[in-house]
Motif scaffolding. Structure first.
Motif, PDB file in Angstrom:
ATOM      1  N   THR A 187       0.847  -1.190   0.000  1.00  0.00           N
ATOM      2  CA  THR A 187       0.000   0.000   0.000  1.00  0.00           C
ATOM      3  C   THR A 187       0.888   1.247   0.000  1.00  0.00           C
ATOM      4  O   THR A 187       2.081   1.180   0.340  1.00  0.00           O
ATOM      5  N   PRO A 188       0.345   2.393  -0.383  1.00  0.00           N
ATOM      6  CA  PRO A 188       1.155   3.633  -0.356  1.00  0.00           C
ATOM      7  C   PRO A 188       1.754   3.911   1.019  1.00  0.00           C
ATOM      8  O   PRO A 188       2.886   4.391   1.118  1.00  0.00           O
ATOM      9  N   ARG A 189       1.020   3.602   2.074  1.00  0.00           N
ATOM     10  CA  ARG A 189       1.545   3.829   3.433  1.00  0.00           C
ATOM     11  C   ARG A 189       2.725   2.901   3.709  1.00  0.00           C
ATOM     12  O   ARG A 189       3.730   3.321   4.295  1.00  0.00           O
ATOM     13  N   GLN A 190       2.607   1.630   3.281  1.00  0.00           N
ATOM     14  CA  GLN A 190       3.706   0.698   3.490  1.00  0.00           C
ATOM     15  C   GLN A 190       4.936   1.091   2.683  1.00  0.00           C
ATOM     16  O   GLN A 190       6.074   0.980   3.162  1.00  0.00           O
ATOM     17  N   GLN A 191       4.735   1.565   1.448  1.00  0.00           N
ATOM     18  CA  GLN A 191       5.856   2.025   0.648  1.00  0.00           C
ATOM     19  C   GLN A 191       6.529   3.245   1.284  1.00  0.00           C
ATOM     20  O   GLN A 191       7.761   3.355   1.279  1.00  0.00           O
ATOM     21  N   LYS A 192       5.736   4.121   1.871  1.00  0.00           N
ATOM     22  CA  LYS A 192       6.295   5.291   2.548  1.00  0.00           C
ATOM     23  C   LYS A 192       7.117   4.870   3.766  1.00  0.00           C
ATOM     24  O   LYS A 192       8.212   5.398   4.004  1.00  0.00           O
ATOM     25  N   ASN A 193       6.590   3.912   4.535  1.00  0.00           N
ATOM     26  CA  ASN A 193       7.336   3.419   5.700  1.00  0.00           C
ATOM     27  C   ASN A 193       8.631   2.730   5.279  1.00  0.00           C
ATOM     28  O   ASN A 193       9.656   2.834   5.967  1.00  0.00           O
ATOM     29  N   LEU A 194       8.588   2.012   4.137  1.00  0.00           N
ATOM     30  CA  LEU A 194       9.787   1.349   3.652  1.00  0.00           C
ATOM     31  C   LEU A 194      10.848   2.372   3.251  1.00  0.00           C
ATOM     32  O   LEU A 194      12.039   2.208   3.574  1.00  0.00           O
ATOM     33  N   ARG A 195      10.438   3.427   2.557  1.00  0.00           N
ATOM     34  CA  ARG A 195      11.388   4.478   2.188  1.00  0.00           C
ATOM     35  C   ARG A 195      11.944   5.174   3.422  1.00  0.00           C
ATOM     36  O   ARG A 195      13.130   5.504   3.485  1.00  0.00           O
ATOM     37  N   LEU A 196      11.091   5.383   4.422  1.00  0.00           N
ATOM     38  CA  LEU A 196      11.549   6.013   5.660  1.00  0.00           C
ATOM     39  C   LEU A 196      12.573   5.127   6.374  1.00  0.00           C
ATOM     40  O   LEU A 196      13.591   5.619   6.880  1.00  0.00           O
ATOM     41  N   ALA A 197      12.314   3.823   6.408  1.00  0.00           N
ATOM     42  CA  ALA A 197      13.251   2.902   7.064  1.00  0.00           C
ATOM     43  C   ALA A 197      14.602   2.916   6.368  1.00  0.00           C
ATOM     44  O   ALA A 197      15.659   2.941   7.022  1.00  0.00           O
ATOM     45  N   ARG A 198      14.585   2.920   5.036  1.00  0.00           N
ATOM     46  CA  ARG A 198      15.848   2.966   4.304  1.00  0.00           C
ATOM     47  C   ARG A 198      16.561   4.291   4.522  1.00  0.00           C
ATOM     48  O   ARG A 198      17.797   4.323   4.639  1.00  0.00           O
ATOM     49  N   THR A 199      15.808   5.371   4.598  1.00  0.00           N
ATOM     50  CA  THR A 199      16.416   6.684   4.831  1.00  0.00           C
ATOM     51  C   THR A 199      17.078   6.748   6.201  1.00  0.00           C
ATOM     52  O   THR A 199      18.166   7.324   6.362  1.00  0.00           O
ATOM     53  N   LEU A 200      16.447   6.133   7.199  1.00  0.00           N
ATOM     54  CA  LEU A 200      17.018   6.148   8.545  1.00  0.00           C
ATOM     55  C   LEU A 200      18.277   5.293   8.651  1.00  0.00           C
ATOM     56  O   LEU A 200      19.109   5.518   9.533  1.00  0.00           O
ATOM     57  N   VAL A 201      18.420   4.319   7.764  1.00  0.00           N
ATOM     58  CA  VAL A 201      19.598   3.459   7.801  1.00  0.00           C
ATOM     59  C   VAL A 201      20.825   4.174   7.241  1.00  0.00           C
ATOM     60  O   VAL A 201      21.957   3.921   7.679  1.00  0.00           O
ATOM     61  N   TRP A 202      20.612   5.102   6.289  1.00  0.00           N
ATOM     62  CA  TRP A 202      21.734   5.724   5.610  1.00  0.00           C
ATOM     63  C   TRP A 202      22.694   6.466   6.539  1.00  0.00           C
ATOM     64  O   TRP A 202      23.915   6.365   6.358  1.00  0.00           O
ATOM     65  N   PRO A 203      22.247   7.244   7.535  1.00  0.00           N
ATOM     66  CA  PRO A 203      23.227   7.898   8.424  1.00  0.00           C
ATOM     67  C   PRO A 203      24.127   6.905   9.152  1.00  0.00           C
ATOM     68  O   PRO A 203      25.347   7.124   9.230  1.00  0.00           O
ATOM     69  N   ALA A 204      23.545   5.829   9.674  1.00  0.00           N
ATOM     70  CA  ALA A 204      24.364   4.818  10.359  1.00  0.00           C
ATOM     71  C   ALA A 204      25.342   4.157   9.397  1.00  0.00           C
ATOM     72  O   ALA A 204      26.511   3.900   9.740  1.00  0.00           O
ATOM     73  N   LEU A 205      24.870   3.889   8.175  1.00  0.00           N
ATOM     74  CA  LEU A 205      25.758   3.289   7.180  1.00  0.00           C
ATOM     75  C   LEU A 205      26.891   4.234   6.808  1.00  0.00           C
ATOM     76  O   LEU A 205      28.058   3.805   6.667  1.00  0.00           O
ATOM     77  N   ALA A 206      26.576   5.519   6.670  1.00  0.00           N
ATOM     78  CA  ALA A 206      27.619   6.498   6.333  1.00  0.00           C
ATOM     79  C   ALA A 206      28.654   6.602   7.450  1.00  0.00           C
ATOM     80  O   ALA A 206      29.864   6.650   7.188  1.00  0.00           O
ATOM     81  N   VAL A 207      28.193   6.619   8.704  1.00  0.00           N
ATOM     82  CA  VAL A 207      29.130   6.677   9.838  1.00  0.00           C
ATOM     83  C   VAL A 207      29.998   5.433   9.879  1.00  0.00           C
ATOM     84  O   VAL A 207      31.217   5.506  10.115  1.00  0.00           O
ATOM     85  N   ALA A 208      29.401   4.264   9.641  1.00  0.00           N
ATOM     86  CA  ALA A 208      30.168   3.023   9.639  1.00  0.00           C
ATOM     87  C   ALA A 208      31.232   3.028   8.547  1.00  0.00           C
ATOM     88  O   ALA A 208      32.369   2.588   8.759  1.00  0.00           O
ATOM     89  N   ILE A 209      30.877   3.556   7.369  1.00  0.00           N
ATOM     90  CA  ILE A 209      31.850   3.629   6.278  1.00  0.00           C
ATOM     91  C   ILE A 209      32.999   4.570   6.636  1.00  0.00           C
ATOM     92  O   ILE A 209      34.180   4.268   6.407  1.00  0.00           O
TER      93      ILE A 209
END
Length: 318
Positions: A26-48
């Motif tokens: 659903t559009p809400r689930q797709q939005k939550n999925l994009r939000l989850a991926r967006t929240l992962v990027w800062p941690a991934l950048a710090v780890a790199i």
């Protein structure tokens, strides 16, 4: 259907299934999925930044001639540091010591961990306390554990081990100097046996009880049941504990630095790197040691992780 089409079909099917799963959201689930991926990027950048930037700097230093005693004499030397590392023999001696210490420690830790796991799999009074006490060595800092073993346990004058040997008429042993390899293996085995025990205990408790009851009804004894049913069931858990233990023990430094200082064939790769950087002050050569050590660790970790993935997939099929 051509051979090329037959080969590409599975990949096309995967893409089709991904599109279907995405379309089912659903559009809400797709939005939550994009939000989850967006929240992962800062941690991934710090780890790199934390892991890869220092490694890139180490690679840069490995191509430099840099001795802290001559800070002005510094320049690019290409692969000269790597040639020096691979030609002086210390690297391969340390590699052999690393393999010997790691392999021996993992082997004994797995065997003792299996014995303790079998004991803890039984119901008895004080089981929780016994489990807590057996886990304690793994929770200690490696440096603290090394100091306790060096002075309280294995000291030739006041050590508990030599006192026990004197009771039965055996002369004291200077463990740190006369048997440094055995000393390091004892300490590492003691500290990592609880780790193996926890994994193997989980494997024992995952074995179906009805299978064991059926074996007992059929007349199979305890020993036969263990070797024909329990041990094959624990195979994946033994492999898992051995692989994870190997990855962790490859990085062990504290016991060697505190107890033997690399003498008696205990100079592992991490200690050799420390010695060249902080004793010899050869930063360029030490950086080359570090890069080669990281490459070897990545190779071992890659093989180990692939084996682990196979184990997990086999467990999922079951």
């Amino acid at each position: 259907m051509t051979a090329t089409a037959a080969i590409l079909m599975p990949e096309d099917d995967k893409r089709t299934r991904r599109r279907k799963r995405k379309a089912e959201l659903t559009p809400r689930q797709q939005k939550n999925l994009r939000l989850a991926r967006t929240l992962v990027w800062p941690a991934l950048a710090v780890a790199i930044v934390i892991t890869q930037v220092p490694f890139l700097v180490t690679i840069y230093y490995s191509f430099q001639r840099w001795n802290m005693q001559r800070p002005g004499d510094r320049g690019f030397v290409g692969f000269q540091n790597y040639a020096k590392v691979l030609s002086n023999g210390s690297f391969f001696e340390s590699m052999f010591a690393t393999v010997l210490i790691t392999g021996g420690s993992v082997l004994f830790a797995v065997i003792l961990g299996l014995c303790f796991a079998i004991l803890l799999d039984r119901k008895f009074r004080g089981q929780g306390l016994a489990r807590t006490l057996l886990i304690t060595p793994f929770l200690m800092m490696p440096a603290a554990a090394a100091l306790i073993w060096k002075w309280s346990m294995l000291d030739s004058n006041v050590g508990i081990v030599n006192w026990v040997l004197s009771v039965v008429g055996i002369p004291p042993v200077a463990w740190n100097t006369d048997a440094p390899m055995i000393t390091i293996i004892i300490v590492m085995t003691w500290q990592y046996t609880p780790f193996m025990m926890l994994i193997l205990l989980a494997g024992l408790q995952s074995q179906p009880s009805d299978v064991l009851e059926a074996a007992a009804v059929d007349g199979a004894g305890t020993v036969r049941t263990f070797f024909t049913m329990t041990l094959p069931h624990l195979r994946t858990y033994i492999e898992l504990s051995a692989l994870l233990g190997t990855i962790m023990l490859l990085q062990m430094f504290d016991p060697i630095a505190i107890m033997t200082r690399g003498t008696g064939g205990t100079k592992t790769l991490p200690y050799l790197l420390y010695e060249r950087a902080f004793v010899g002050l050869e930063l360029g050569e030490a950086a080359a040691y570090g890069v080669l050590t990281v490459i070897l660790t990545i190779i071992v970790a890659t093989i180990a992780l692939r084996t682990l993935f196979k184990i997990f997939r086999a467990e999922g099929v079951r």
